[in-house]
Design a protein around this motif. Sequence first.
Motif, mmCIF file in Angstrom:
data_model
loop_
_atom_site.group_PDB
_atom_site.id
_atom_site.type_symbol
_atom_site.label_atom_id
_atom_site.label_comp_id
_atom_site.label_asym_id
_atom_site.label_seq_id
_atom_site.Cartn_x
_atom_site.Cartn_y
_atom_site.Cartn_z
ATOM 1 N N GLY A 99 41.321 49.007 37.598
ATOM 2 C CA GLY A 99 40.722 47.722 37.894
ATOM 3 C C GLY A 99 41.087 46.650 36.880
ATOM 4 N N ALA A 100 41.009 47.007 35.600
ATOM 5 C CA ALA A 100 41.342 46.020 34.568
ATOM 6 C C ALA A 100 42.777 45.533 34.743
ATOM 7 C CB ALA A 100 41.163 46.639 33.184
ATOM 8 N N GLU A 101 43.655 46.466 35.064
ATOM 9 C CA GLU A 101 45.064 46.103 35.222
ATOM 10 C C GLU A 101 45.262 45.175 36.434
ATOM 11 O OE1 GLU A 101 49.271 48.459 35.564
ATOM 12 O OE2 GLU A 101 47.458 49.666 35.416
ATOM 13 N N ALA A 102 44.504 45.431 37.491
ATOM 14 C CA ALA A 102 44.604 44.554 38.672
ATOM 15 C C ALA A 102 44.137 43.144 38.311
ATOM 16 C CB ALA A 102 43.776 45.130 39.816
ATOM 17 N N ASN A 103 43.004 43.043 37.587
ATOM 18 C CA ASN A 103 42.516 41.721 37.189
ATOM 19 C C ASN A 103 43.458 41.052 36.196
ATOM 20 O OD1 ASN A 103 40.244 41.720 38.796
ATOM 21 N ND2 ASN A 103 38.955 42.692 37.258
ATOM 22 N N GLU A 104 43.996 41.826 35.270
ATOM 23 C CA GLU A 104 44.925 41.279 34.273
ATOM 24 C C GLU A 104 46.127 40.638 34.967
ATOM 25 O OE1 GLU A 104 43.868 41.550 31.217
ATOM 26 O OE2 GLU A 104 45.578 41.023 29.966
ATOM 27 N N ASN A 105 46.664 41.360 35.941
ATOM 28 C CA ASN A 105 47.835 40.844 36.654
ATOM 29 C C ASN A 105 47.497 39.645 37.532
ATOM 30 O OD1 ASN A 105 50.396 42.438 36.125
ATOM 31 N ND2 ASN A 105 48.900 44.074 36.366
ATOM 32 N N ALA A 106 46.289 39.650 38.105
ATOM 33 C CA ALA A 106 45.883 38.502 38.930
ATOM 34 C C ALA A 106 45.799 37.245 38.064
ATOM 35 C CB ALA A 106 44.536 38.788 39.583
ATOM 36 N N LEU A 107 45.167 37.370 36.892
ATOM 37 C CA LEU A 107 45.028 36.203 36.009
ATOM 38 C C LEU A 107 46.379 35.775 35.465
ATOM 39 C CD1 LEU A 107 41.730 37.286 34.208
ATOM 40 C CD2 LEU A 107 42.006 35.346 35.781
ATOM 41 N N ASP A 210 37.096 39.698 42.522
ATOM 42 C CA ASP A 210 37.152 41.041 41.950
ATOM 43 C C ASP A 210 36.320 41.926 42.875
ATOM 44 O OD1 ASP A 210 36.492 43.409 40.645
ATOM 45 O OD2 ASP A 210 36.372 42.492 38.664
ATOM 46 N N GLU A 211 37.035 42.678 43.741
ATOM 47 C CA GLU A 211 36.339 43.533 44.729
ATOM 48 C C GLU A 211 36.476 45.010 44.355
ATOM 49 O OE1 GLU A 211 35.112 42.543 48.202
ATOM 50 O OE2 GLU A 211 36.411 40.835 48.703
ATOM 51 N N ILE A 212 36.541 45.231 43.045
ATOM 52 C CA ILE A 212 36.706 46.599 42.543
ATOM 53 C C ILE A 212 35.466 47.441 42.874
ATOM 54 C CG2 ILE A 212 36.833 47.836 40.308
ATOM 55 C CD1 ILE A 212 38.874 45.365 39.660
ATOM 56 N N GLN A 213 34.302 46.814 42.923
ATOM 57 C CA GLN A 213 33.109 47.540 43.371
ATOM 58 C C GLN A 213 32.726 47.167 44.799
ATOM 59 O OE1 GLN A 213 29.823 48.542 41.029
ATOM 60 N NE2 GLN A 213 30.874 48.414 39.078
ATOM 61 N N THR A 214 32.929 45.909 45.180
ATOM 62 C CA THR A 214 32.389 45.456 46.473
ATOM 63 C C THR A 214 33.293 45.793 47.648
ATOM 64 O OG1 THR A 214 33.410 43.279 46.155
ATOM 65 C CG2 THR A 214 31.129 43.523 45.417
ATOM 66 N N THR A 236 41.222 41.794 44.028
ATOM 67 C CA THR A 236 41.613 43.003 43.296
ATOM 68 C C THR A 236 40.775 44.184 43.761
ATOM 69 O OG1 THR A 236 40.097 42.379 41.502
ATOM 70 C CG2 THR A 236 42.412 41.774 41.247
ATOM 71 N N SER A 237 41.430 45.349 43.789
ATOM 72 C CA SER A 237 40.761 46.570 44.236
ATOM 73 C C SER A 237 41.150 47.702 43.289
ATOM 74 C CB SER A 237 41.197 46.880 45.677
ATOM 75 O OG SER A 237 40.605 48.082 46.129
ATOM 76 N N ALA A 238 40.249 48.658 43.128
ATOM 77 C CA ALA A 238 40.534 49.891 42.358
ATOM 78 C C ALA A 238 39.428 50.876 42.743
ATOM 79 C CB ALA A 238 40.574 49.619 40.852
ATOM 80 N N LYS A 239 38.792 51.536 41.803
ATOM 81 C CA LYS A 239 37.684 52.476 42.049
ATOM 82 C C LYS A 239 37.870 53.266 43.355
ATOM 83 C CE LYS A 239 34.157 50.451 39.095
ATOM 84 N NZ LYS A 239 34.275 51.316 37.928
ATOM 85 N N GLY A 240 37.278 52.806 44.477
ATOM 86 C CA GLY A 240 37.307 53.585 45.713
ATOM 87 C C GLY A 240 38.640 53.572 46.436
ATOM 88 N N LEU A 251 45.841 42.214 45.774
ATOM 89 C CA LEU A 251 46.240 41.688 47.078
ATOM 90 C C LEU A 251 46.310 40.178 46.986
ATOM 91 C CD1 LEU A 251 44.505 44.446 47.653
ATOM 92 C CD2 LEU A 251 44.773 43.729 50.010
ATOM 93 N N MET A 252 47.250 39.575 47.726
ATOM 94 C CA MET A 252 47.419 38.127 47.609
ATOM 95 C C MET A 252 47.751 37.491 48.944
ATOM 96 S SD MET A 252 50.879 38.411 45.301
ATOM 97 C CE MET A 252 50.605 40.002 44.536
ATOM 98 N N SER A 253 47.413 36.218 49.052
ATOM 99 C CA SER A 253 47.736 35.471 50.264
ATOM 100 C C SER A 253 49.251 35.356 50.386
ATOM 101 C CB SER A 253 47.120 34.066 50.170
ATOM 102 O OG SER A 253 47.829 33.327 49.184
#
Length: 395
Positions: A99-107, A210-214, A236-240, A251-253
């Motif tokens: 998850g952190a890596e997904a957010n890092e790359n998004a930012l 950040d949809e890593i939990q939602t 961003t997604s991870a966890k599940g 994921l991106m538009s």
Amino acid sequence: MTAFAHVATYAQLPLRILRGSDCRLTADDGREYWDFYGGHAVCIAGHSRPEIRDALAAQADALAFYSNVLPLEIRDRAAERLTRFAGAGMEGVFFCNSGAEANENALKLAIQRTGRTRIAALTGGWHGRTLLALSATTDAKLTGPLSPLLCDCVRVTPNAMDELERIDDSVAAVLVEPILSIAGIVELSPEFLQGLRARCTAVGALLIYDEIQTGMGRLGRPFVAGAHGVRPDMLTSAKGLANGFPAGALLMSGEVAASVKLGDLGSTFGGGPLACAAMLATLEIIERERLCDRAAQIGTGCRERLCVGPVAEVLGRGCLIGLRIPTGAKPVQEALLRSGFITGTSADPTILRLMPPLTLPQAAIDELAAALTSLVRGAAPETAPRAAAVTRERL
Ligand SMILES: Cc1ncc(COP(=O)(O)O)c(C=O)c1O
């Protein structure tokens, strides 16, 4: 073995789990538990699913690993299926491992795209431990001595419409959890999410969910992206995402995807064939078993049944639920553990968090309701049942 082999960086629950099956866990002393924690909001489809084991075994036989230097059919299929599942205008995906890596790359992508170096996030938001993700996170314990290394982050109070103007044209991106989970299940109003979208569009900042939990069906729909007429620029997604096999996705538009150039993002392991096999098997289960609908029903069941005993209010939706316990969540978590239920706490000491698999049966909710009720009567016995034939020798 020294006391240091696995360094003590986690506050751990006092039990050792040997096996999991769907929503049940068995400990090494034979006790059984309902898993209302979902392996840290990870095991969307339940524990030890044979379909995922089979998909992993078949892929390991065929090709266990190759990096992104080669195109792989299974990676293309996973990307196509994940973006189709997400909808909401998501047309491109970059695979990573957490998850952190997904957010890092998004930012990072937002900073590269806009040429701006400030970001914005919600007070109480939690986004991971890498430096950009941590810059958006509200957790003084984590940021501490790292503060000088973090990027400038504008904070907005959840649901405060009058603070949206703090997001100005110096901001590259706004990173938000559509329900702030670790903060204590703080829901965002549709008006606030729509206001965020409008403000980002007005000032040229990118909106990142950040949809890593939602995500992955937990709230009763694939992702929150697209709800209330709000489409983020990235999610961003991870966890599940792969039901416990390490995997992350950005994921991106179509518009953002079109701006990504060769070499902008990269990862050795991201999109590896085993992760993609687990991801495809997870998506197959979610769709075949209509787990989005089941998550919504579980949320309704929790709201109907769990406002009992020490619980003053049930927050959240789907399989992301907060029980407000004014007398304190921690003692209730400990008592429930003794009674055979694994639950989670949060940054808010009055909120007990439930993040069960999306396969949770109604019987588990009924049993939790009974256990909560008995707490107030002062009962709370050690009732975790013992499985008949589980012994240490199984290891
Ligand atoms: C909302 C949210 N974002 C990001 C992360 C970081 O994910 P990871 O631990 O996979 O890096 C977490 C982890 O708990 C999370 O809950």
